[in-house]
Scaffold this motif. Sequence first.
Motif, mmCIF file in Angstrom:
data_model
loop_
_atom_site.group_PDB
_atom_site.id
_atom_site.type_symbol
_atom_site.label_atom_id
_atom_site.label_comp_id
_atom_site.label_asym_id
_atom_site.label_seq_id
_atom_site.Cartn_x
_atom_site.Cartn_y
_atom_site.Cartn_z
ATOM 1 N N LEU A 1 -8.538 -55.729 11.324
ATOM 2 C CA LEU A 1 -8.383 -55.861 12.939
ATOM 3 C C LEU A 1 -9.624 -54.877 12.681
ATOM 4 C CD1 LEU A 1 -7.928 -57.034 15.196
ATOM 5 C CD2 LEU A 1 -5.985 -55.480 15.066
ATOM 6 N N ALA A 2 -8.981 -53.652 12.519
ATOM 7 C CA ALA A 2 -10.765 -52.347 12.495
ATOM 8 C C ALA A 2 -11.448 -52.971 12.049
ATOM 9 C CB ALA A 2 -9.609 -50.958 11.341
ATOM 10 N N LEU A 3 -11.976 -53.822 11.059
ATOM 11 C CA LEU A 3 -13.479 -54.454 11.187
ATOM 12 C C LEU A 3 -13.268 -55.113 11.051
ATOM 13 C CD1 LEU A 3 -12.916 -54.541 6.568
ATOM 14 C CD2 LEU A 3 -13.716 -52.690 8.172
ATOM 15 N N VAL A 4 -12.555 -55.656 12.195
ATOM 16 C CA VAL A 4 -13.169 -56.937 13.209
ATOM 17 C C VAL A 4 -13.647 -57.072 14.657
ATOM 18 C CG1 VAL A 4 -12.570 -59.358 14.555
ATOM 19 C CG2 VAL A 4 -11.321 -58.778 12.588
ATOM 20 N N PHE A 5 -12.989 -55.130 15.098
ATOM 21 C CA PHE A 5 -13.953 -54.586 16.055
ATOM 22 C C PHE A 5 -15.143 -53.945 15.757
ATOM 23 C CE2 PHE A 5 -14.018 -50.126 17.546
ATOM 24 C CZ PHE A 5 -14.183 -51.079 19.162
ATOM 25 N N LEU A 6 -15.005 -53.588 14.719
ATOM 26 C CA LEU A 6 -16.566 -53.186 14.533
ATOM 27 C C LEU A 6 -17.559 -53.911 13.921
ATOM 28 C CD1 LEU A 6 -15.396 -50.092 11.104
ATOM 29 C CD2 LEU A 6 -16.512 -49.763 13.620
ATOM 30 N N LEU A 7 -16.895 -55.307 13.661
ATOM 31 C CA LEU A 7 -17.908 -56.261 13.148
ATOM 32 C C LEU A 7 -18.989 -57.267 14.541
ATOM 33 C CD1 LEU A 7 -16.752 -58.028 10.283
ATOM 34 C CD2 LEU A 7 -19.026 -56.468 10.265
ATOM 35 N N TRP A 8 -17.042 -57.349 15.821
ATOM 36 C CA TRP A 8 -17.735 -57.999 17.132
ATOM 37 C C TRP A 8 -18.216 -56.889 17.653
ATOM 38 C CZ3 TRP A 8 -16.337 -60.351 13.289
ATOM 39 C CH2 TRP A 8 -16.403 -61.933 13.026
ATOM 40 N N ALA B 1 -25.353 -50.689 21.415
ATOM 41 C CA ALA B 1 -26.739 -49.867 19.531
ATOM 42 C C ALA B 1 -26.144 -49.099 19.797
ATOM 43 C CB ALA B 1 -28.163 -50.811 20.206
ATOM 44 N N ALA B 2 -25.316 -47.914 20.457
ATOM 45 C CA ALA B 2 -24.866 -48.081 19.948
ATOM 46 C C ALA B 2 -23.392 -47.496 19.866
ATOM 47 C CB ALA B 2 -25.025 -45.968 20.703
ATOM 48 N N SER B 3 -22.635 -48.479 19.702
ATOM 49 C CA SER B 3 -21.002 -48.847 19.612
ATOM 50 C C SER B 3 -20.907 -47.943 17.787
ATOM 51 C CB SER B 3 -20.699 -50.045 19.433
ATOM 52 O OG SER B 3 -21.608 -51.090 18.097
ATOM 53 N N PHE B 4 -19.788 -48.276 17.642
ATOM 54 C CA PHE B 4 -19.217 -47.521 15.952
ATOM 55 C C PHE B 4 -19.474 -48.671 15.269
ATOM 56 C CE2 PHE B 4 -15.742 -45.434 18.724
ATOM 57 C CZ PHE B 4 -16.705 -43.716 18.085
ATOM 58 N N GLY B 5 -20.029 -49.977 15.689
ATOM 59 C CA GLY B 5 -20.162 -51.317 14.992
ATOM 60 C C GLY B 5 -21.594 -51.070 14.452
ATOM 61 N N SER B 6 -22.444 -50.548 15.489
ATOM 62 C CA SER B 6 -23.644 -50.761 15.404
ATOM 63 C C SER B 6 -24.405 -49.759 14.503
ATOM 64 C CB SER B 6 -24.814 -50.725 17.138
ATOM 65 O OG SER B 6 -23.876 -52.059 17.628
ATOM 66 N N LEU C 1 -22.292 -50.792 8.975
ATOM 67 C CA LEU C 1 -23.519 -51.533 7.919
ATOM 68 C C LEU C 1 -24.734 -52.077 7.951
ATOM 69 C CD1 LEU C 1 -21.501 -55.094 7.391
ATOM 70 C CD2 LEU C 1 -21.694 -54.313 9.734
ATOM 71 N N VAL C 2 -24.849 -52.785 9.685
ATOM 72 C CA VAL C 2 -26.041 -53.134 10.000
ATOM 73 C C VAL C 2 -27.417 -51.383 10.125
ATOM 74 C CG1 VAL C 2 -25.269 -54.948 11.553
ATOM 75 C CG2 VAL C 2 -25.613 -52.561 12.605
ATOM 76 N N ARG C 3 -26.851 -50.435 10.103
ATOM 77 C CA ARG C 3 -27.203 -49.266 9.827
ATOM 78 C C ARG C 3 -26.635 -48.041 9.125
ATOM 79 N NH1 ARG C 3 -29.439 -47.407 15.370
ATOM 80 N NH2 ARG C 3 -27.021 -47.581 16.856
ATOM 81 N N VAL D 1 -22.252 -58.180 15.545
ATOM 82 C CA VAL D 1 -23.432 -57.033 15.362
ATOM 83 C C VAL D 1 -24.458 -57.388 14.516
ATOM 84 C CG1 VAL D 1 -21.683 -54.780 14.954
ATOM 85 C CG2 VAL D 1 -22.317 -56.266 13.220
ATOM 86 N N TRP D 2 -24.685 -58.234 14.058
ATOM 87 C CA TRP D 2 -25.980 -59.047 13.707
ATOM 88 C C TRP D 2 -26.278 -60.263 14.675
ATOM 89 C CZ3 TRP D 2 -21.366 -59.717 11.275
ATOM 90 C CH2 TRP D 2 -20.210 -61.351 11.834
ATOM 91 N N ALA D 3 -26.121 -59.977 15.833
ATOM 92 C CA ALA D 3 -26.159 -61.248 16.653
ATOM 93 C C ALA D 3 -27.875 -60.684 17.045
ATOM 94 C CB ALA D 3 -25.672 -60.723 17.906
ATOM 95 N N GLY D 4 -28.759 -61.374 18.092
ATOM 96 C CA GLY D 4 -30.069 -61.216 17.936
ATOM 97 C C GLY D 4 -29.909 -60.120 19.065
ATOM 98 N N VAL D 5 -28.993 -60.073 20.167
ATOM 99 C CA VAL D 5 -28.947 -58.641 21.608
ATOM 100 C C VAL D 5 -29.241 -57.668 20.424
ATOM 101 C CG1 VAL D 5 -26.295 -59.532 21.573
ATOM 102 C CG2 VAL D 5 -27.862 -58.677 23.382
ATOM 103 N N ASN D 6 -28.286 -57.327 19.932
ATOM 104 C CA ASN D 6 -28.212 -56.010 18.765
ATOM 105 C C ASN D 6 -29.465 -55.646 17.817
ATOM 106 O OD1 ASN D 6 -27.142 -53.414 18.314
ATOM 107 N ND2 ASN D 6 -25.917 -54.777 17.066
#
Length: 688
Positions: free
Chosen positions: A265-272, A277-282, A285-287, A519-524
């Motif tokens: 569940l924590a990883l789902v939160f991070l991935l979504w 652009a400054a969230s924990f998920g951003s 892995l994307v940076r 996090v892999w969406a274009g808006v990010n």
Amino acid sequence: MRAVNRWVVDCAIAAAAVWTVAYHLGLAFGAPVRPLLAAWLVVTVPCAVALASARRRAGRGAGSTADQSEAGRSGEVERERVTSPSRVRAAVIVTAGVLAAVAGAAGLWPMLVAFGALAVVAAVPWLRTAGRGRPAEPPLEGRVPQWQEGVALLVAVGLGVLSVFIVRPDADDVFYVNRSVWVAEHGRLPVGDVLFGDGGRILPGMAPVSSIEAFAGSVARVVHLPAASVVWYLLPPAVTVLAVLALWQLVKAWAPRRPLAGLLLALVFLLWSGASAASFGSFHLVRAWQGKAILVSLALPALWLYLTEWARDRSRLALLLAVTAGVAGLGFSSSAAFVVPLTAVAAGLGLVLLGRLRDTPPLALVTAYPLVGGLLVGLTLGAPAGESGTLQAAPLAWRWVVGVGAAGVVGAAAVWCGPLLVRGVVPAAFAWGAAAVAVILLLPGAMNLAALLTGSAPVLWRMLWVLPAPALVGLVASVRVPSLGRLARWPRPAVRGRVAVLAPGASLALLLVLTAVPVWAGVNRASLVSRPQWKSDPASGRVAAAVLRAYPSAHLVLAPPGVMRAMTARTAEVKVVDPRGLYLATLRDGTAGERQLLSALAARRSVPPPDRLRAALAAVPVDVACLQRGNVNGLAALRAAGLAGERTVRSLVCLTPRHGAPAAGGPDRTDLRPQLRHSGGPVHRGRR
């Protein structure tokens, strides 16, 4: 498997801390990178062996704990009952926390602070009572099945592979990657600026505190790979695996039950959580190649883990690892100079609430090294390296970090309700301390005061990284709602029990997947690619490589902004007029205005008058000026200013000064195989 997963995290933190100390000593004494890496290995290997021995002993202890778990199950239930708040108090905390989360997502700052403070205050009497009771807190780690450890490792490896196929270009890489490139090319550590100079002069805000860039460059020099390839191909999967395993260890230490569900569940939160652009998920892995992302995704979860074990078990090893996590954090990012002390403050507040004031002095050891680094940053006049801008208002900082939309509400609610989600008094007190620090930071004037004290206004929004939000979101999967099973009216008690257990976490994960932004969406500003590639614009990279091939002896190049940024990832020997606009403010040679004028010309934003253009070219003597073919007015202005030697390089038309153009042709600066200098040192330049 349990011992291996933990050992990997401990070794990574210890190795990073050893390298950070070696790097700072190397800066002081001018040590070359090869002997520095050798010394790092000599120290790191015995540390890894010692940690392996410690983990084996811990594994045997965990096994005995597992054998006794069934016998002590009734005692465990009693202990949980002792540390649980009354239903009324729990309802107040949850209601206030959810309202604060909604207010934060809606941008209602007064309501966010008011309801957040209410949730924090409502938990005080309960935690003070629990602290006086001092119930035993057997760790959950010893009862986690080995197959769950294997699943956690597989998930970590899978996300590590995914990180290579996500491309999110980031303007900050102009500073970070170029520094690694310079180390790879020169074989020594730069004390100062390498974007505009040769590393000998420290510019404001560019103190050489973080060590991760030098590590990547040193590895690139030793293994004969382009530095950008080490940064963008090797670091993301390695850091992602370590970050997931560190999160897994923290979830196990804090979860009342079902830690694997909590991790997922924590990883789902991070991935979504890609809406910000400054969230924990951003910053996951994307940076994962950037030091600040390694700080927030790896070092801080590990620090919370070690502080928990130290406060719970009085473990000297855990305290030592907490100190190393602070050192490693500073090596990842100079932002650790204030984030690590804030984390220690949050833990200290929790211990004081529990009546354990005598346990707080060791926290000073955790903060000592980062604070020294922060003092160094302050003495060199400016924000942490590579940063600039203005102070962000507290409500905006909250939305940036915790997130917006569904992910933001979920993350904020987990933060405010954190003490109810964790297992044991110490984790509950630490979650409370983090929420209390958040309330203080959100108070009017708190950010301004911090900016005045630290001089790091542009990055103080990162103080909210003190919140262990991903782990707390994951712990929602541990919540049981027995009424859900009864409402479902399943005849079999086992089915009703599974519904009560799985419904909260599964429902929350489904909500995030359906409504939040990945996090892999274009808006990010990110995208999924079919094969690994550098984390930069490929078109600009191809043009930059062609220009470097065409003019191998050039020293200063003017080109469109994207091309100049791409050059900084390929070589540090060739300088560009404007690597990134905000860095021009750090220059003290009086050429910032002229560089901005030339950059605007190359970007087709404006064409200056002839006399101003000539003055700018005199102040900033470019060797090559390349403009888009369609920039007719800009090319005409350069010709009128005395540039000639026209040559077409892909989509650009390049001109050189009349008094002597750089020689065209020559070796390809972007060959994947490093060229060798006459002195024998490798020159690392790479082509995708």
